[in-house]
Design a protein around this motif. Structure first.
Motif, PDB file in Angstrom:
ATOM      1  N   ALA A  40       0.846  -1.205   0.000  1.00 34.65           N
ATOM      2  CA  ALA A  40       0.000   0.000   0.000  1.00 34.65           C
ATOM      3  C   ALA A  40       0.873   1.243   0.000  1.00 34.65           C
ATOM      4  O   ALA A  40       2.005   1.218   0.476  1.00 34.65           O
ATOM      5  CB  ALA A  40      -0.889   0.008   1.244  1.00 34.65           C
ATOM      6  N   GLU A  90       8.476  -0.295  -3.632  1.00 34.92           N
ATOM      7  CA  GLU A  90       8.582  -1.068  -2.374  1.00 34.92           C
ATOM      8  C   GLU A  90       9.146  -2.460  -2.563  1.00 34.92           C
ATOM      9  O   GLU A  90       9.866  -2.962  -1.705  1.00 34.92           O
ATOM     10  CB  GLU A  90       7.221  -1.107  -1.662  1.00 34.92           C
ATOM     11  N   GLU A 132      11.174   1.008   4.143  1.00 34.58           N
ATOM     12  CA  GLU A 132       9.733   0.761   4.367  1.00 34.58           C
ATOM     13  C   GLU A 132       9.378  -0.705   4.464  1.00 34.58           C
ATOM     14  O   GLU A 132       8.385  -1.070   5.095  1.00 34.58           O
ATOM     15  CB  GLU A 132       8.933   1.387   3.212  1.00 34.58           C
TER      16      GLU A 132
END
Ligand SMILES: NC(=O)C1=CN([C@@H]2O[C@H](COP(=O)(O)OP(=O)(O)OC[C@H]3O[C@@H](n4cnc5c(N)ncnc54)[C@H](O)[C@@H]3O)[C@@H](O)[C@H]2O)C=CC1
Ligand SMILES: [Mg+2]
Ligand SMILES: [Zn+2]
Length: 282
Positions: free
Chosen positions: A174, A194, A235
């Protein structure tokens, strides 16, 4: 579903008389020992940032921030932890109330000329009496993508985990939509950033308010379109392909990530090529 069950006629200011209260402090909700909401008049609880939420089923509701100590017989619980403890409707309303109080708390002064803002009174917004700037509660769109490859029992899902996830739990990817970005572009960008892979055949599935503090989750399903997994270390702590018959610990059932995963798993088991059937929205 974590959403507000009805439209409230929100008015700012202190409700006259008795109300059922969503009293918040730093993302935590005040509940009585039996998990019920406080009922009474505003002056009984030591409140600030008070907002009347209007009527639901003949009952007045209001939201505010707890200004002082926790009253005897009550306790503060993190809002996220209350799913399953409160009814889904009440949990949805609590999320809505939290966003109302967060908007009031974070929009006291004009971002342009620093004059104190005032509620407009005819819609749920504030405006600056000096320069006319108007502000509305923030809603931050987040593109969420469940990435899959293969069909039937051979289907695999690409799931990832962030550094502050519960141990062993993996989820769908997300990311916040950036200014002037389409949802589709945000989904493809976030996945590439990501975990380093490309996606194709994106399909919108469902959305979910995520009042922590003001996200709106927009859930997509997508097919893998090449690339080796490469983590964005700040992340993503880990990301792997998981067989639908051997999934890791997953997010709680009410979360949109879990609903996307469960949907893919049920489709993989339901038909040889579940994606040959038209997508019905949940
Ligand atoms: N309901 C669900 O199943 C899930 C919900 N989420 C929620 O989705 C949201 C985004 O997920 P992430 O992967 O953390 O986002 P992300 O991948 O875009 O990275 C988060 C970063 O975005 C920046 N950011 C924070 N608030 C922002 C905003 N309002 N607009 C633009 N950038 C912002 C910050 O630098 C933050 O470190 C979070 O609110 C998270 O709680 C995430 C996964 C599962
Ligand atoms: Mg992310
Ligand atoms: Zn101003």
């Amino acid at each position: 579903m974590v959403s507000r069950p009805t439209r409230f006629d929100i008015q700012s200011g202190v409700p006259q008389g008795e109300a059922r209260w969503f009293i918040l402090q730093k993302g935590r909700l005040l509940l009585h020992e039996d998990d019920t909401l406080p009922i009474g008049r505003a002056e009984e609880f030591g409140l600030e940032l008070t907002n009347s939420l209007g009527q639901l089923d003949g009952q007045a509701y209001a939201a505010a921030q707890l200004a002082g100590e926790v009253p005897a017989g009550y306790a503060l619980s993190p809002l996220r932890s209350l799913f399953g403890r409160l009814s889904e409707d009440l949990f949805g309303l609590a999320g809505f109330a939290a966003q109302v109080v967060d908007f009031d708390r974070t929009h006291l002064f004009c971002g342009h000329c620093a004059a104190p803002l005032a509620f407009t009174g005819y819609e749920y917004a504030k405006a600056c009496p000096e320069c006319g700037l108007s502000v509305y509660p923030r809603v931050a769109p987040v593109a969420m993508v469940l990435i899959r490859r293969g069909v039937g029992a051979d289907m695999e899902l690409l799931l990832a985990r962030g550094p502050n996830f519960p141990p062993d739990m993996f989820s769908a990817l997300a990311g916040f939509v950036q200014p002037s970005e389409t949802l589709e572009a945000a989904a493809a960008r976030e996945v590439l950033e990501e975990v380093g892979v490309k996606i194709k055949n994106l399909s919108y599935i469902l959305s979910q308010p995520w009042p922590f503090p003001h996200s709106l989750m927009i859930g997509f399903d997508a097919e893998y379109d090449g690339g080796e997994i490469a983590l964005q270390p700040e992340e993503i702590e880990d990301a792997r392909w998981f067989s639908v018959s051997n999934l890791p610990a997953l997010p709680p059932r009410f979360s949109i990530a879990r609903q996307l995963i469960d949907r893919a798993v049920s489709r993989s088991l339901a038909a040889p090529d579940p994606y040959s059937v038209p997508h019905d929205l949940l």
